[in-house]
Design an enzyme around this catalytic site. Sequence first.
Site, PDB file in Angstrom:
ATOM      1  N   HIS A 154       0.869  -1.200   0.000  1.00 16.34           N
ATOM      2  CA  HIS A 154       0.000   0.000   0.000  1.00 16.34           C
ATOM      3  C   HIS A 154       0.896   1.238   0.000  1.00 16.34           C
ATOM      4  CE1 HIS A 154      -3.771   2.209   1.554  1.00 16.34           C
ATOM      5  NE2 HIS A 154      -2.848   3.137   1.308  1.00 16.34           N
ATOM      6  N   HIS A 202       1.450   5.373  -1.856  1.00 16.37           N
ATOM      7  CA  HIS A 202       1.039   6.475  -2.733  1.00 16.37           C
ATOM      8  C   HIS A 202       2.301   7.065  -3.357  1.00 16.37           C
ATOM      9  CE1 HIS A 202      -3.063   6.635  -0.942  1.00 16.37           C
ATOM     10  NE2 HIS A 202      -2.410   6.166   0.108  1.00 16.37           N
ATOM     11  N   LYS A 249      -9.326  -0.635  -5.318  1.00 17.19           N
ATOM     12  CA  LYS A 249      -9.347   0.107  -4.059  1.00 17.19           C
ATOM     13  C   LYS A 249     -10.683   0.805  -3.887  1.00 17.19           C
ATOM     14  CE  LYS A 249      -7.890   2.071  -0.328  1.00 17.19           C
ATOM     15  NZ  LYS A 249      -6.701   2.796   0.072  1.00 17.19           N
ATOM     16  N   HIS A 273     -10.397   1.178   2.311  1.00 16.59           N
ATOM     17  CA  HIS A 273     -10.181   2.215   3.313  1.00 16.59           C
ATOM     18  C   HIS A 273     -11.376   2.079   4.257  1.00 16.59           C
ATOM     19  CE1 HIS A 273      -8.632   6.184   4.757  1.00 16.59           C
ATOM     20  NE2 HIS A 273      -9.790   6.076   5.382  1.00 16.59           N
ATOM     21  N   HIS A 327      -4.322  -0.327   6.274  1.00 17.25           N
ATOM     22  CA  HIS A 327      -3.837   0.546   7.356  1.00 17.25           C
ATOM     23  C   HIS A 327      -4.740   0.500   8.597  1.00 17.25           C
ATOM     24  CE1 HIS A 327      -6.696   3.071   5.264  1.00 17.25           C
ATOM     25  NE2 HIS A 327      -5.838   3.478   4.350  1.00 17.25           N
ATOM     26  N   ASP A 348       1.488   2.801   3.541  1.00 19.33           N
ATOM     27  CA  ASP A 348       0.613   3.955   3.318  1.00 19.33           C
ATOM     28  C   ASP A 348       1.438   5.240   3.248  1.00 19.33           C
ATOM     29  OD1 ASP A 348      -1.722   5.341   2.821  1.00 19.33           O
ATOM     30  OD2 ASP A 348      -2.265   5.555   4.929  1.00 19.33           O
TER      31      ASP A 348
HETATM   32  C1  NCD Z   1      -3.628   9.167   1.933  1.00 23.20           C
HETATM   33  C2  NCD Z   1      -3.204  10.161   0.868  1.00 23.20           C
HETATM   34  O1  NCD Z   1      -2.654  11.212   1.212  1.00 23.20           O
HETATM   35  O2  NCD Z   1      -3.368   9.877  -0.318  1.00 23.20           O
HETATM   36  N1  NCD Z   1      -3.659   9.838   3.197  1.00 23.20           N
HETATM   37  C3  NCD Z   1      -3.618   9.269   4.417  1.00 23.20           C
HETATM   38  O3  NCD Z   1      -3.761   9.974   5.405  1.00 23.20           O
HETATM   39  N2  NCD Z   1      -3.398   7.973   4.576  1.00 23.20           N
HETATM   40  C4  NCD Z   1      -4.933   8.557   1.561  1.00 23.20           C
HETATM   41  C5  NCD Z   1      -5.271   7.338   2.394  1.00 23.20           C
HETATM   42  O4  NCD Z   1      -4.665   6.279   2.249  1.00 23.20           O
HETATM   43  O5  NCD Z   1      -6.177   7.450   3.226  1.00 23.20           O
HETATM   44 ZN    ZN Z   2      -3.277   5.113   1.628  1.00 22.89          ZN
END
Ligand code: NCD
Ligand code: ZN
Length: 356
Positions: A17, A19, A110, A147, A185, A258
Amino acid sequence: MTQPIKELTLLQPDDWHIHLRDDAALATTVPHAATSFNRVICMPNLVPPVKNADDARAYRERIMQQLATSDISAARKATFDPRMTLYMTDHTSVQDIEIAAKSGIVQAVKLYPAGATTNSADGVTDILACADVFAAMEKYNLPLLLHGEVTHAHVDIFDREKRFLDEVLGKIIASFPTLKIVLEHITTSDAADFVLAQGNRIGATITPQHMMLNRNDMLLGGIKPHMYCLPILKRATHQQALLAVATSGSPKFFLGTDSAPHATDKKEAACGCAGCYSSATALPLYATAFDSVGKLDKLEGFTSRFGAEFYGLPVNTNTVTLINTPMQIPTHYPYFNGSTLTPLMAGETLPWSIKD
Ligand code: NCD
Ligand code: ZN
């Protein structure tokens, strides 16, 4: 007396996971991720989101172009493998799922409840109305990544995960008995217990921040915006429960950082963004967490085996070595357009580092 472990060689971890963001942000996020991980499951919450296999293919190409020009070793470039996800919306169709499943590059779908977190405005408004899409995912063995928070305005932010378990997740599991689901998460003992009580098609990822920190760390003595993420850090008893299940050797729990970059000025703001950036230091962070409870022997399962097994993928064969030599987490990294990125626990010293 047993000697403290000085070095720890692990099968190369995967991040289930992450970003990576897009465009200029990739110059920072891709080399950081590729230094530590082989496979990374790339979250689709771009603007606009990754909604179908064509979007996913184009996004993966942008990531791979960045990889080619990044200043990391040829060996790390050779094994880095971004796996894509689709962003489920109210308009996702059975055909989108079928094409994605056959594309060879989409690993999962997702689901963000609409309004749950960063870039989730296009998320699903009525999850229980998505039966045909869930059935298609079940048919094509495409896991659902959740989520897991309800988003109704009146629900307290600290109760949102528990309410999702009680009101939504149980129903999805009961209605789609062979659908693989990852509760992403997780942040509460409720979620850990819920996942433990399910069969082996239900798993969960755990971030470094939810194992190492609690809401007192974030709020006592002044608010720490770089510890703010969603789902939000909970009380210490939840942190302890997450650390306990992560280090228990249960294959239901595996690594998902995450890591979610937002430029420093977007975090240190009157309305600061949610997300912690941990990609570059995730392995020393997890090692420090496992070491804190004397469970380094359980680290490799969590970082490098259980996620692959859950997804039905081969376990990696290359390795990484962690060394019991302290490292300081950088205060910041350069980010795009002259901005900076402040990592989780910036400036703090960890007892573990990655051996060159
Ligand atoms: C994530 C993001 O910034 O894309 N932010 C977070 O607080 N985890 C999105 C997510 O996974 O909820
Ligand atoms: Zn995330």
